[in-house]
Design a protein around this motif. Sequence first.
Motif, PDB file in Angstrom:
ATOM      1  N   VAL A 205       0.840  -1.194   0.000  1.00  0.00           N
ATOM      2  CA  VAL A 205       0.000   0.000   0.000  1.00  0.00           C
ATOM      3  C   VAL A 205       0.878   1.248   0.000  1.00  0.00           C
ATOM      4  O   VAL A 205       1.872   1.311   0.715  1.00  0.00           O
ATOM      5  CB  VAL A 205      -0.923   0.045   1.234  1.00  0.00           C
ATOM      6  N   THR A 206       0.520   2.229  -0.819  1.00  0.00           N
ATOM      7  CA  THR A 206       1.225   3.510  -0.817  1.00  0.00           C
ATOM      8  C   THR A 206       0.196   4.632  -0.720  1.00  0.00           C
ATOM      9  O   THR A 206      -1.005   4.395  -0.729  1.00  0.00           O
ATOM     10  CB  THR A 206       2.050   3.697  -2.110  1.00  0.00           C
ATOM     11  N   GLU A 207       0.697   5.860  -0.661  1.00  0.00           N
ATOM     12  CA  GLU A 207      -0.208   7.002  -0.538  1.00  0.00           C
ATOM     13  C   GLU A 207      -0.930   7.316  -1.847  1.00  0.00           C
ATOM     14  O   GLU A 207      -1.951   7.991  -1.836  1.00  0.00           O
ATOM     15  CB  GLU A 207       0.570   8.231  -0.058  1.00  0.00           C
ATOM     16  N   SER A 208      -0.411   6.863  -2.995  1.00  0.00           N
ATOM     17  CA  SER A 208      -1.037   7.097  -4.305  1.00  0.00           C
ATOM     18  C   SER A 208      -1.363   8.576  -4.505  1.00  0.00           C
ATOM     19  O   SER A 208      -2.471   8.948  -4.862  1.00  0.00           O
ATOM     20  CB  SER A 208      -2.316   6.257  -4.453  1.00  0.00           C
ATOM     21  N   ARG A 209      -0.369   9.419  -4.315  1.00  0.00           N
ATOM     22  CA  ARG A 209      -0.584  10.860  -4.430  1.00  0.00           C
ATOM     23  C   ARG A 209      -0.340  11.381  -5.836  1.00  0.00           C
ATOM     24  O   ARG A 209      -0.792  12.469  -6.195  1.00  0.00           O
ATOM     25  CB  ARG A 209       0.326  11.600  -3.453  1.00  0.00           C
ATOM     26  N   TYR A 210       0.393  10.629  -6.651  1.00  0.00           N
ATOM     27  CA  TYR A 210       0.781  11.116  -7.968  1.00  0.00           C
ATOM     28  C   TYR A 210       0.262  10.186  -9.051  1.00  0.00           C
ATOM     29  O   TYR A 210      -0.031   9.016  -8.810  1.00  0.00           O
ATOM     30  CB  TYR A 210       2.302  11.272  -8.043  1.00  0.00           C
ATOM     31  N   PRO A 215      -2.396   2.531  -8.534  1.00  0.00           N
ATOM     32  CA  PRO A 215      -3.690   2.817  -7.905  1.00  0.00           C
ATOM     33  C   PRO A 215      -3.974   1.847  -6.760  1.00  0.00           C
ATOM     34  O   PRO A 215      -3.724   0.650  -6.877  1.00  0.00           O
ATOM     35  CB  PRO A 215      -4.693   2.618  -9.050  1.00  0.00           C
ATOM     36  N   ALA A 216      -4.497   2.366  -5.670  1.00  0.00           N
ATOM     37  CA  ALA A 216      -4.739   1.526  -4.487  1.00  0.00           C
ATOM     38  C   ALA A 216      -5.736   0.412  -4.782  1.00  0.00           C
ATOM     39  O   ALA A 216      -5.633  -0.683  -4.230  1.00  0.00           O
ATOM     40  CB  ALA A 216      -5.250   2.395  -3.342  1.00  0.00           C
ATOM     41  N   ASP A 217      -6.704   0.679  -5.673  1.00  0.00           N
ATOM     42  CA  ASP A 217      -7.709  -0.345  -5.935  1.00  0.00           C
ATOM     43  C   ASP A 217      -7.149  -1.542  -6.705  1.00  0.00           C
ATOM     44  O   ASP A 217      -7.770  -2.607  -6.729  1.00  0.00           O
ATOM     45  CB  ASP A 217      -8.910   0.247  -6.677  1.00  0.00           C
ATOM     46  N   TYR A 218      -5.960  -1.389  -7.316  1.00  0.00           N
ATOM     47  CA  TYR A 218      -5.329  -2.548  -7.949  1.00  0.00           C
ATOM     48  C   TYR A 218      -5.061  -3.648  -6.923  1.00  0.00           C
ATOM     49  O   TYR A 218      -5.118  -4.838  -7.240  1.00  0.00           O
ATOM     50  CB  TYR A 218      -4.011  -2.146  -8.609  1.00  0.00           C
ATOM     51  N   LEU A 219      -4.758  -3.227  -5.687  1.00  0.00           N
ATOM     52  CA  LEU A 219      -4.507  -4.217  -4.622  1.00  0.00           C
ATOM     53  C   LEU A 219      -5.746  -5.047  -4.333  1.00  0.00           C
ATOM     54  O   LEU A 219      -5.655  -6.241  -4.048  1.00  0.00           O
ATOM     55  CB  LEU A 219      -4.041  -3.522  -3.346  1.00  0.00           C
ATOM     56  N   LEU A 220      -6.913  -4.415  -4.386  1.00  0.00           N
ATOM     57  CA  LEU A 220      -8.163  -5.141  -4.165  1.00  0.00           C
ATOM     58  C   LEU A 220      -8.315  -6.256  -5.197  1.00  0.00           C
ATOM     59  O   LEU A 220      -8.575  -7.415  -4.849  1.00  0.00           O
ATOM     60  CB  LEU A 220      -9.346  -4.173  -4.254  1.00  0.00           C
ATOM     61  N   PHE A 221      -8.143  -5.906  -6.467  1.00  0.00           N
ATOM     62  CA  PHE A 221      -8.337  -6.898  -7.528  1.00  0.00           C
ATOM     63  C   PHE A 221      -7.211  -7.929  -7.539  1.00  0.00           C
ATOM     64  O   PHE A 221      -7.440  -9.095  -7.876  1.00  0.00           O
ATOM     65  CB  PHE A 221      -8.456  -6.190  -8.873  1.00  0.00           C
ATOM     66  N   GLN A 222      -6.023  -7.510  -7.157  1.00  0.00           N
ATOM     67  CA  GLN A 222      -4.907  -8.443  -7.038  1.00  0.00           C
ATOM     68  C   GLN A 222      -5.216  -9.515  -5.996  1.00  0.00           C
ATOM     69  O   GLN A 222      -5.036 -10.721  -6.231  1.00  0.00           O
ATOM     70  CB  GLN A 222      -3.646  -7.652  -6.645  1.00  0.00           C
ATOM     71  N   ALA A 223      -5.696  -9.064  -4.840  1.00  0.00           N
ATOM     72  CA  ALA A 223      -6.012  -9.999  -3.759  1.00  0.00           C
ATOM     73  C   ALA A 223      -7.211 -10.875  -4.115  1.00  0.00           C
ATOM     74  O   ALA A 223      -7.222 -12.082  -3.811  1.00  0.00           O
ATOM     75  CB  ALA A 223      -6.282  -9.231  -2.469  1.00  0.00           C
ATOM     76  N   LEU A 224      -8.215 -10.307  -4.764  1.00  0.00           N
ATOM     77  CA  LEU A 224      -9.371 -11.114  -5.172  1.00  0.00           C
ATOM     78  C   LEU A 224      -8.980 -12.164  -6.206  1.00  0.00           C
ATOM     79  O   LEU A 224      -9.543 -13.263  -6.225  1.00  0.00           O
ATOM     80  CB  LEU A 224     -10.474 -10.209  -5.722  1.00  0.00           C
ATOM     81  N   ALA A 225      -8.004 -11.826  -7.062  1.00  0.00           N
ATOM     82  CA  ALA A 225      -7.508 -12.817  -8.022  1.00  0.00           C
ATOM     83  C   ALA A 225      -6.856 -13.987  -7.294  1.00  0.00           C
ATOM     84  O   ALA A 225      -7.053 -15.157  -7.666  1.00  0.00           O
ATOM     85  CB  ALA A 225      -6.520 -12.167  -8.986  1.00  0.00           C
ATOM     86  N   ALA A 226      -6.104 -13.675  -6.235  1.00  0.00           N
ATOM     87  CA  ALA A 226      -5.503 -14.745  -5.432  1.00  0.00           C
ATOM     88  C   ALA A 226      -6.587 -15.622  -4.816  1.00  0.00           C
ATOM     89  O   ALA A 226      -6.472 -16.858  -4.788  1.00  0.00           O
ATOM     90  CB  ALA A 226      -4.616 -14.142  -4.347  1.00  0.00           C
ATOM     91  N   TYR A 227      -7.646 -14.977  -4.351  1.00  0.00           N
ATOM     92  CA  TYR A 227      -8.767 -15.723  -3.768  1.00  0.00           C
ATOM     93  C   TYR A 227      -9.410 -16.640  -4.812  1.00  0.00           C
ATOM     94  O   TYR A 227      -9.721 -17.814  -4.532  1.00  0.00           O
ATOM     95  CB  TYR A 227      -9.788 -14.731  -3.215  1.00  0.00           C
ATOM     96  N   ASN A 276      -6.860  15.492   1.849  1.00  0.00           N
ATOM     97  CA  ASN A 276      -6.717  14.528   0.755  1.00  0.00           C
ATOM     98  C   ASN A 276      -6.124  13.216   1.244  1.00  0.00           C
ATOM     99  O   ASN A 276      -6.535  12.130   0.806  1.00  0.00           O
ATOM    100  CB  ASN A 276      -5.837  15.108  -0.352  1.00  0.00           C
ATOM    101  N   HIS A 277      -5.177  13.325   2.145  1.00  0.00           N
ATOM    102  CA  HIS A 277      -4.548  12.117   2.709  1.00  0.00           C
ATOM    103  C   HIS A 277      -5.566  11.305   3.513  1.00  0.00           C
ATOM    104  O   HIS A 277      -5.630  10.081   3.393  1.00  0.00           O
ATOM    105  CB  HIS A 277      -3.362  12.523   3.594  1.00  0.00           C
ATOM    106  N   ARG A 278      -6.372  11.999   4.317  1.00  0.00           N
ATOM    107  CA  ARG A 278      -7.388  11.293   5.106  1.00  0.00           C
ATOM    108  C   ARG A 278      -8.397  10.601   4.179  1.00  0.00           C
ATOM    109  O   ARG A 278      -8.829   9.473   4.445  1.00  0.00           O
ATOM    110  CB  ARG A 278      -8.112  12.266   6.049  1.00  0.00           C
ATOM    111  N   THR A 279      -8.758  11.290   3.093  1.00  0.00           N
ATOM    112  CA  THR A 279      -9.688  10.696   2.138  1.00  0.00           C
ATOM    113  C   THR A 279      -9.088   9.450   1.506  1.00  0.00           C
ATOM    114  O   THR A 279      -9.777   8.436   1.318  1.00  0.00           O
ATOM    115  CB  THR A 279     -10.056  11.718   1.043  1.00  0.00           C
ATOM    116  N   HIS A 280      -7.801   9.513   1.193  1.00  0.00           N
ATOM    117  CA  HIS A 280      -7.141   8.329   0.620  1.00  0.00           C
ATOM    118  C   HIS A 280      -7.144   7.177   1.626  1.00  0.00           C
ATOM    119  O   HIS A 280      -7.385   6.021   1.256  1.00  0.00           O
ATOM    120  CB  HIS A 280      -5.709   8.657   0.204  1.00  0.00           C
ATOM    121  N   CYS A 281      -6.888   7.491   2.892  1.00  0.00           N
ATOM    122  CA  CYS A 281      -6.929   6.447   3.927  1.00  0.00           C
ATOM    123  C   CYS A 281      -8.326   5.837   4.020  1.00  0.00           C
ATOM    124  O   CYS A 281      -8.477   4.621   4.180  1.00  0.00           O
ATOM    125  CB  CYS A 281      -6.502   7.024   5.274  1.00  0.00           C
TER     126      CYS A 281
END
Length: 335
Positions: A205-210, A215-227, A276-281
């Motif tokens: 996970v990173t801050e995804s500021r730039y 993109p943070a949501d790639y982690l969601l789909f990455q993990a669901l693919a593992a599932y 913006n950081h809080r929203t990303h969290c």
Amino acid sequence: MALWERVIEVRPECKEAHRNLAIFYANKKKDIATALKFMEAAWQLDNNDARVLYELDDLRKIALVDPKVRLTLLEPHQHVIMQRDDLVTEFITLLNICHEHDRALAILKERTFAPWEGGEGRVTGQYVNALIRKAQSLMKDQDYAMAKQALIEALEFPLNLNEGRLVGQTDNDIYYLLGLIERKLGQEEASQRMFQRALAGDSVVTESRYYNDMPADYLLFQALAAYQLGDTKRATDTFRDMTAWVQAHESQQVEHDFFAVSLPQLNVFDRDIQKNHRTHCQFVDLLAKLGLAQIEDHLLDEVNVARQTLLGSDPSHAKAHLLSDLTSVSLTELA
């Protein structure tokens, strides 16, 4: 400020003085309500000025105006919207959020965009967003062959967008959804290949500021693919790591990186990077809960709370709206 106010007394028709006062109140006084009044006045004085319309809509976004209301207010001014790529892109984003992806795609396929610094990834991001929405709609109608075609189309950007794919772009979302579609088509071997491709990329996970951050949501789909591939432990570990990251970083004080690449935001109005950081969290927290809810149904209430919290902070969060629509059924089934 005093001189601009004096200008309005002497020449109330001076659009520039109203606009300047809007910027002053927004950036120096942090008074968005007053800033909106001045920008509305500037727009009323000249409702052919595309820059003022863009800035007015941007102020509405900062003021947390509902995206449906923003779209309704923009709709009558198509001839003005089409004068600026950044305004067109914001209009397309609102069309996607409001489930009008066919209209969004029509503009994206017909208009020739010019790249601009600070706009990297915005047009192409909405192109992918619109095609994922189109695929979802087709899947609901059980037209899996056409849904597959829409997602394949999202893997290559048309030349008129004038922006290429980033080096190392993994498209975990697209490949994961293609895996589900291949399964619906009875192509289990192809489905497994797509899920394997959806495992690609960094898993931290990173801050995804730039714009070139993963993109943070790639982690969601990455993990669901593992599932989907039977590795439930990897999936749940990823989601729990995301939750732990939020807990460790939500109170972190952030600053602009002096040597960073361009920020994908308009610079006329100051943004609160701490907000913006809080929203990303909050977004990462929603992603983690969404993922775990695909495995453990009892977390659905927590997902709804996390979604409401995020959209309360940012009602125009395009990815939050997209994921809400995708998960209206189930991210492990979709149709």
